[in-house]
Design a protein around this motif. Structure first.
Motif, PDB file in Angstrom:
ATOM      1  N   SER A 220      -7.023   6.587  11.587  1.00  0.00           N
ATOM      2  CA  SER A 220      -6.979   7.923  10.979  1.00  0.00           C
ATOM      3  C   SER A 220      -5.720   8.698  11.365  1.00  0.00           C
ATOM      4  CB  SER A 220      -8.225   8.720  11.370  1.00  0.00           C
ATOM      5  OG  SER A 220      -8.295   8.860  12.778  1.00  0.00           O
ATOM      6  N   ARG A 221      -4.946   8.180  12.319  1.00  0.00           N
ATOM      7  CA  ARG A 221      -3.723   8.879  12.744  1.00  0.00           C
ATOM      8  C   ARG A 221      -2.542   8.576  11.832  1.00  0.00           C
ATOM      9  NH1 ARG A 221      -3.671   6.295  18.571  1.00  0.00           N
ATOM     10  NH2 ARG A 221      -4.112   4.545  17.165  1.00  0.00           N
ATOM     11  N   LEU A 222      -2.676   7.554  10.978  1.00  0.00           N
ATOM     12  CA  LEU A 222      -1.565   7.108  10.131  1.00  0.00           C
ATOM     13  C   LEU A 222      -1.801   7.487   8.667  1.00  0.00           C
ATOM     14  CD1 LEU A 222      -1.047   3.526  11.607  1.00  0.00           C
ATOM     15  CD2 LEU A 222       0.230   5.620  12.144  1.00  0.00           C
ATOM     16  N   PRO A 223      -0.747   7.543   7.857  1.00  0.00           N
ATOM     17  CA  PRO A 223      -0.913   7.783   6.422  1.00  0.00           C
ATOM     18  C   PRO A 223      -1.712   6.639   5.779  1.00  0.00           C
ATOM     19  CG  PRO A 223       1.380   8.075   7.064  1.00  0.00           C
ATOM     20  CD  PRO A 223       0.685   7.444   8.234  1.00  0.00           C
ATOM     21  N   TRP A 224      -2.555   7.008   4.823  1.00  0.00           N
ATOM     22  CA  TRP A 224      -3.393   6.021   4.149  1.00  0.00           C
ATOM     23  C   TRP A 224      -2.891   5.783   2.730  1.00  0.00           C
ATOM     24  CZ3 TRP A 224      -9.150   7.618   5.502  1.00  0.00           C
ATOM     25  CH2 TRP A 224      -9.371   7.377   6.870  1.00  0.00           C
ATOM     26  N   LEU A 225      -2.690   4.527   2.405  1.00  0.00           N
ATOM     27  CA  LEU A 225      -2.302   4.101   1.068  1.00  0.00           C
ATOM     28  C   LEU A 225      -3.453   3.293   0.483  1.00  0.00           C
ATOM     29  CD1 LEU A 225       1.256   2.755   2.031  1.00  0.00           C
ATOM     30  CD2 LEU A 225       0.499   5.133   1.766  1.00  0.00           C
ATOM     31  N   ILE A 226      -3.516   3.213  -0.829  1.00  0.00           N
ATOM     32  CA  ILE A 226      -4.632   2.515  -1.459  1.00  0.00           C
ATOM     33  C   ILE A 226      -4.169   1.751  -2.694  1.00  0.00           C
ATOM     34  CG2 ILE A 226      -5.334   4.502  -2.902  1.00  0.00           C
ATOM     35  CD1 ILE A 226      -8.285   3.640  -2.293  1.00  0.00           C
ATOM     36  N   THR A 227      -4.769   0.605  -2.906  1.00  0.00           N
ATOM     37  CA  THR A 227      -4.580  -0.204  -4.116  1.00  0.00           C
ATOM     38  C   THR A 227      -5.953  -0.561  -4.651  1.00  0.00           C
ATOM     39  OG1 THR A 227      -2.438  -1.143  -3.489  1.00  0.00           O
ATOM     40  CG2 THR A 227      -3.800  -2.453  -4.979  1.00  0.00           C
ATOM     41  N   ILE A 228      -6.139  -0.420  -5.949  1.00  0.00           N
ATOM     42  CA  ILE A 228      -7.442  -0.699  -6.566  1.00  0.00           C
ATOM     43  C   ILE A 228      -7.208  -1.542  -7.806  1.00  0.00           C
ATOM     44  CG2 ILE A 228      -9.539   0.302  -7.553  1.00  0.00           C
ATOM     45  CD1 ILE A 228      -8.768   2.923  -6.030  1.00  0.00           C
ATOM     46  N   ALA A 229      -7.614  -2.799  -7.760  1.00  0.00           N
ATOM     47  CA  ALA A 229      -7.400  -3.692  -8.910  1.00  0.00           C
ATOM     48  C   ALA A 229      -8.264  -4.935  -8.761  1.00  0.00           C
ATOM     49  CB  ALA A 229      -5.932  -4.093  -9.014  1.00  0.00           C
ATOM     50  N   MET A 230      -8.678  -5.485  -9.904  1.00  0.00           N
ATOM     51  CA  MET A 230      -9.413  -6.736  -9.909  1.00  0.00           C
ATOM     52  C   MET A 230      -8.513  -7.865  -9.421  1.00  0.00           C
ATOM     53  SD  MET A 230     -12.504  -6.156 -10.934  1.00  0.00           S
ATOM     54  CE  MET A 230     -13.118  -7.755 -11.465  1.00  0.00           C
ATOM     55  N   MET A 231      -9.123  -8.863  -8.841  1.00  0.00           N
ATOM     56  CA  MET A 231      -8.372 -10.005  -8.312  1.00  0.00           C
ATOM     57  C   MET A 231      -8.546 -11.194  -9.246  1.00  0.00           C
ATOM     58  SD  MET A 231      -9.267  -9.419  -4.292  1.00  0.00           S
ATOM     59  CE  MET A 231      -8.747  -7.892  -3.470  1.00  0.00           C
ATOM     60  N   ARG A 232      -7.766 -11.153 -10.329  1.00  0.00           N
ATOM     61  CA  ARG A 232      -7.826 -12.187 -11.354  1.00  0.00           C
ATOM     62  C   ARG A 232      -6.512 -12.961 -11.382  1.00  0.00           C
ATOM     63  NH1 ARG A 232     -10.047  -7.843 -14.875  1.00  0.00           N
ATOM     64  NH2 ARG A 232      -7.981  -7.686 -15.799  1.00  0.00           N
ATOM     65  N   SER A 233      -6.552 -14.102 -12.059  1.00  0.00           N
ATOM     66  CA  SER A 233      -5.320 -14.863 -12.256  1.00  0.00           C
ATOM     67  C   SER A 233      -4.447 -14.159 -13.286  1.00  0.00           C
ATOM     68  CB  SER A 233      -5.650 -16.285 -12.719  1.00  0.00           C
ATOM     69  OG  SER A 233      -6.375 -16.249 -13.938  1.00  0.00           O
ATOM     70  N   GLY A 234      -3.213 -14.597 -13.413  1.00  0.00           N
ATOM     71  CA  GLY A 234      -2.309 -14.008 -14.402  1.00  0.00           C
ATOM     72  C   GLY A 234      -1.614 -12.774 -13.858  1.00  0.00           C
ATOM     73  N   ASP A 235      -1.555 -11.729 -14.689  1.00  0.00           N
ATOM     74  CA  ASP A 235      -0.776 -10.537 -14.348  1.00  0.00           C
ATOM     75  C   ASP A 235      -1.287  -9.827 -13.099  1.00  0.00           C
ATOM     76  OD1 ASP A 235       0.926 -10.927 -16.507  1.00  0.00           O
ATOM     77  OD2 ASP A 235      -0.330  -9.749 -17.853  1.00  0.00           O
ATOM     78  N   LYS A 236      -2.616  -9.765 -12.936  1.00  0.00           N
ATOM     79  CA  LYS A 236      -3.162  -9.099 -11.749  1.00  0.00           C
ATOM     80  C   LYS A 236      -2.700  -9.811 -10.479  1.00  0.00           C
ATOM     81  CE  LYS A 236      -5.857  -5.644 -13.206  1.00  0.00           C
ATOM     82  NZ  LYS A 236      -5.286  -5.455 -14.541  1.00  0.00           N
ATOM     83  N   HIS A 237      -2.780 -11.141 -10.471  1.00  0.00           N
ATOM     84  CA  HIS A 237      -2.346 -11.877  -9.290  1.00  0.00           C
ATOM     85  C   HIS A 237      -0.842 -11.726  -9.079  1.00  0.00           C
ATOM     86  CE1 HIS A 237      -1.588 -15.592  -6.786  1.00  0.00           C
ATOM     87  NE2 HIS A 237      -2.528 -14.967  -6.104  1.00  0.00           N
TER      88      HIS A 237
END
Length: 404
Positions: A220-237
């Protein structure tokens, strides 16, 4: 499962409402697997209902052909004809006749094979939202489906464009058509209000940063970053691979939480195994995601070949600035250097530098976060979009030059 009739649930008199048949050939709004496409389909239903229409989910037939298999396309075209007859029999038994048909998202892999049949039979306007046109598909494995897209676009009374990239190709398509007026209408991508915590299980509501830190092992002392995405093959991967390259270049201290799962989950987790500051949450329900977003500083995503990405709007609505790849329609929902920073999706160095610079300048980051909230409220609210959609449908209903 979503029920496309709020009026019925509320017990209102539907006889005074204009009926609209709704269909999403790529992915039904009732599909069990979450995705951006399902989310936008549901948003259009909510907007239509908010505009005062009685919405009937006409069909859940999925026309999607991933491989370009002409035999599969022929079978689905034949099946769609039977489905159209079944739908009209069901409506006749219910005493229901829609005044318009509304299709969300058709393209060469998933055309609308049902709506044009029914619109011809019932003589009602055919309205489309988020269509795309790829002239190069006139030959090859999707040639048959390409023809079906052309038929639908030629029939459409109105074509609502939420992605400016798609509008370019559609403008070229209609320039070649023997008609005077283009049916194209621009509409900002929109988002509904933040979820009411009263409707969420109390055990899943995270109200403090301390609780979130404990749940996901975040410092909690550090800045928090977030990524939200499905883990699929192709462009997502591909985006996850690029994101791992970005992480490798970051110089400032941070914590990154990645939300999502899918068939490539093990591979994605392997990409980030060397980085102890990266944590994984697995799959999280959308309502819960939108409750935890305000605790984060930045949303990160390379967005390789991303059409839009609704998570960008949800993050900004919650006061999270964005660093993303400038691909597809992302620039239409993130204001570069105002609510976030857009970079070349394939340039890990530029993305890492943008993140580091924002983490080094908390005052600038705070301004972006506040601007993000105001931007979504002013330009991407469901209220404004519902009103515009209402005018579009009214215009289609009153148009004496209907193509049907």
């Amino acid at each position: 499962m979503i029920v496309a009739n709020t009026a019925a649930r509320a017990g209102l008199n539907q006889s005074v409402k204009t009926g609209v048949a709704f269909y999403a050939p790529l992915k039904s709004p009732s599909h069990p697997n979450p995705s951006g496409d399902r989310k936008i389909a549901r948003l259009f239903i909510r907007a239509l209902e908010q505009a005062g229409y009685h919405v009937d989910l006409a069909s859940q037939l999925r026309s999607f052909d991933k491989a370009g298999d002409s035999l599969r396309q022929q079978r689905l075209i034949a099946l769609a004809k039977k489905e159209a007859r079944r739908i009209m029999r069901r409506w006749q038994q219910k005493g229901f006749t829609p005044q318009a048909w509304f299709t969300y998202h058709l393209y060469y892999k998933a055309p609308d094979l049902i709506g044009p049949i029914i619109c011809h039979s019932l003589n009602i306007p055919y309205i489309v939202a988020e269509a795309s046109w790829a002239e190069k598909r006139a030959s090859g494995g999707w040639a048959l489906y390409h023809q079906e897209v052309a038929k639908g676009l030629a029939l459409a009374s109105k074509v609502i464009c939420i992605n400016p990239v798609d509008k370019l190709a559609l403008t070229a398509f209609y320039a070649q058509q023997p008609q005077h007026d283009s049916p194209l209408v621009s509409l900002n991508t929109f988002i509904d209000d933040l979820p009411n915590t009263d409707k969420i299980s109390p055990s899943s509501v995270i109200s403090t940063r301390t609780e979130l830190a404990e749940k996901y092992d975040l410092d909690s002392r550090l800045p928090w970053l977030i990524t939200i995405a499905m883990m699929r093959s192709g462009d997502k991967h591909s985006s996850y691979q690029q994101l791992s390259s970005v992480v490798d270049l970051l110089q400032q201290p941070y914590q990154l939480l990645i939300i999502g799962d899918g068939v490539m989950q093990a591979e994605v987790q392997g990409l980030f195994a060397p980085y102890k500051q990266v944590k994984f949450a697995g799959a999280v329900e959308n309502n819960q995601i939108r409750q935890l977003l305000p605790h984060f500083e930045l949303l990160l995503w390379p967005a390789i070949n991303e059409a839009l990405g609704m998570i960008f709007l949800e993050a900004q609505q919650a006061g999270v600035a964005v660093v993303a790849g400038d691909q597809g329609g992302v620039s239409s929902i993130v204001r570069n250097n105002v609510t976030g920073i857009l970079v070349d999706a394939y340039n890990a160095t530029d993305m890492a530098l943008a993140i580091d610079n924002l983490l080094l300048d908390p005052a600038k980051l705070k301004l972006m976060q506040q601007a993000a909230i105001e931007y979504v409220e002013q330009h991407h609210s469901i209220d404004a979009s519902a009103l515009q959609i209402k005018y579009v449908i009214q215009d289609a209903l009153l148009d004496p030059t209907s193509k049907v």
